[in-house]
Write a protein that holds these residues in place. Sequence first.
Motif, mmCIF file in Angstrom:
data_model
loop_
_atom_site.group_PDB
_atom_site.id
_atom_site.type_symbol
_atom_site.label_atom_id
_atom_site.label_comp_id
_atom_site.label_asym_id
_atom_site.label_seq_id
_atom_site.Cartn_x
_atom_site.Cartn_y
_atom_site.Cartn_z
ATOM 1 N N ALA A 75 0.829 -1.206 0.000
ATOM 2 C CA ALA A 75 0.000 0.000 0.000
ATOM 3 C C ALA A 75 0.863 1.256 0.000
ATOM 4 C CB ALA A 75 -0.931 -0.008 1.213
ATOM 5 N N LEU A 76 1.934 1.249 0.767
ATOM 6 C CA LEU A 76 2.822 2.411 0.814
ATOM 7 C C LEU A 76 3.517 2.622 -0.523
ATOM 8 C CD1 LEU A 76 3.874 4.686 2.533
ATOM 9 C CD2 LEU A 76 5.632 3.160 3.398
ATOM 10 N N GLU A 77 3.896 1.540 -1.171
ATOM 11 C CA GLU A 77 4.509 1.649 -2.503
ATOM 12 C C GLU A 77 3.515 2.285 -3.480
ATOM 13 O OE1 GLU A 77 6.447 -1.179 -5.969
ATOM 14 O OE2 GLU A 77 4.970 -2.016 -4.620
ATOM 15 N N GLU A 78 2.257 1.831 -3.460
ATOM 16 C CA GLU A 78 1.232 2.409 -4.332
ATOM 17 C C GLU A 78 1.028 3.891 -4.012
ATOM 18 O OE1 GLU A 78 -2.418 0.260 -4.128
ATOM 19 O OE2 GLU A 78 -1.612 -1.488 -5.174
ATOM 20 N N TRP A 79 1.032 4.234 -2.740
ATOM 21 C CA TRP A 79 0.832 5.623 -2.311
ATOM 22 C C TRP A 79 1.944 6.519 -2.855
ATOM 23 C CZ3 TRP A 79 -2.723 8.700 -0.338
ATOM 24 C CH2 TRP A 79 -2.347 9.889 0.264
ATOM 25 N N LEU A 80 3.181 6.072 -2.715
ATOM 26 C CA LEU A 80 4.312 6.880 -3.163
ATOM 27 C C LEU A 80 4.360 6.999 -4.679
ATOM 28 C CD1 LEU A 80 7.063 5.621 -0.691
ATOM 29 C CD2 LEU A 80 5.825 7.801 -0.629
ATOM 30 N N GLU A 81 3.821 6.021 -5.389
ATOM 31 C CA GLU A 81 3.775 6.073 -6.849
ATOM 32 C C GLU A 81 2.534 6.817 -7.353
ATOM 33 O OE1 GLU A 81 4.068 2.032 -8.165
ATOM 34 O OE2 GLU A 81 6.177 1.870 -7.602
ATOM 35 N N GLY A 82 1.659 7.250 -6.458
ATOM 36 C CA GLY A 82 0.465 7.993 -6.840
ATOM 37 C C GLY A 82 -0.644 7.130 -7.419
ATOM 38 N N LYS A 83 -0.658 5.862 -7.082
ATOM 39 C CA LYS A 83 -1.659 4.941 -7.623
ATOM 40 C C LYS A 83 -2.890 4.792 -6.732
ATOM 41 C CE LYS A 83 1.731 2.111 -10.068
ATOM 42 N NZ LYS A 83 2.332 0.763 -10.157
ATOM 43 N N VAL A 84 -2.906 5.452 -5.585
ATOM 44 C CA VAL A 84 -4.032 5.344 -4.664
ATOM 45 C C VAL A 84 -4.917 6.571 -4.833
ATOM 46 C CG1 VAL A 84 -4.724 5.194 -2.238
ATOM 47 C CG2 VAL A 84 -2.667 4.019 -3.011
ATOM 48 N N SER A 85 -6.192 6.331 -5.100
ATOM 49 C CA SER A 85 -7.115 7.461 -5.207
ATOM 50 C C SER A 85 -7.934 7.548 -3.923
ATOM 51 C CB SER A 85 -8.041 7.285 -6.411
ATOM 52 O OG SER A 85 -8.834 6.136 -6.259
#
Length: 105
Positions: A89-99
Amino acid sequence: MDLKKTNAPVNTITYNKSQIEEPVGNIYEAITIIAKRAGQINTEIKNELIEKLEEFATYNDSLDEVFENKEQIEVSKFYEKLPKSHALALEEWLEGKVSFKEAVK
């Protein structure tokens, strides 16, 4: 989600606090959003694992016989070696993939 192509760390690493809070401006909001996404990822992984293990399930009333299935063991080992859901989840957050949607106040 393709779990084989993830770059999330398996071990604990230190992140820059300002990088995590940047999208929302508040570290607590960012952590709350990441935690909710980690819960979603955990549910996805759990359902996927159960689905794959069901393929190998043998229903037997006898407790005397326990069969060792090599494919089932390999599937289990793959999922044990995956990064934890919070790291994904943190990886997705840092890559801007979490809306996310901001609550109306």
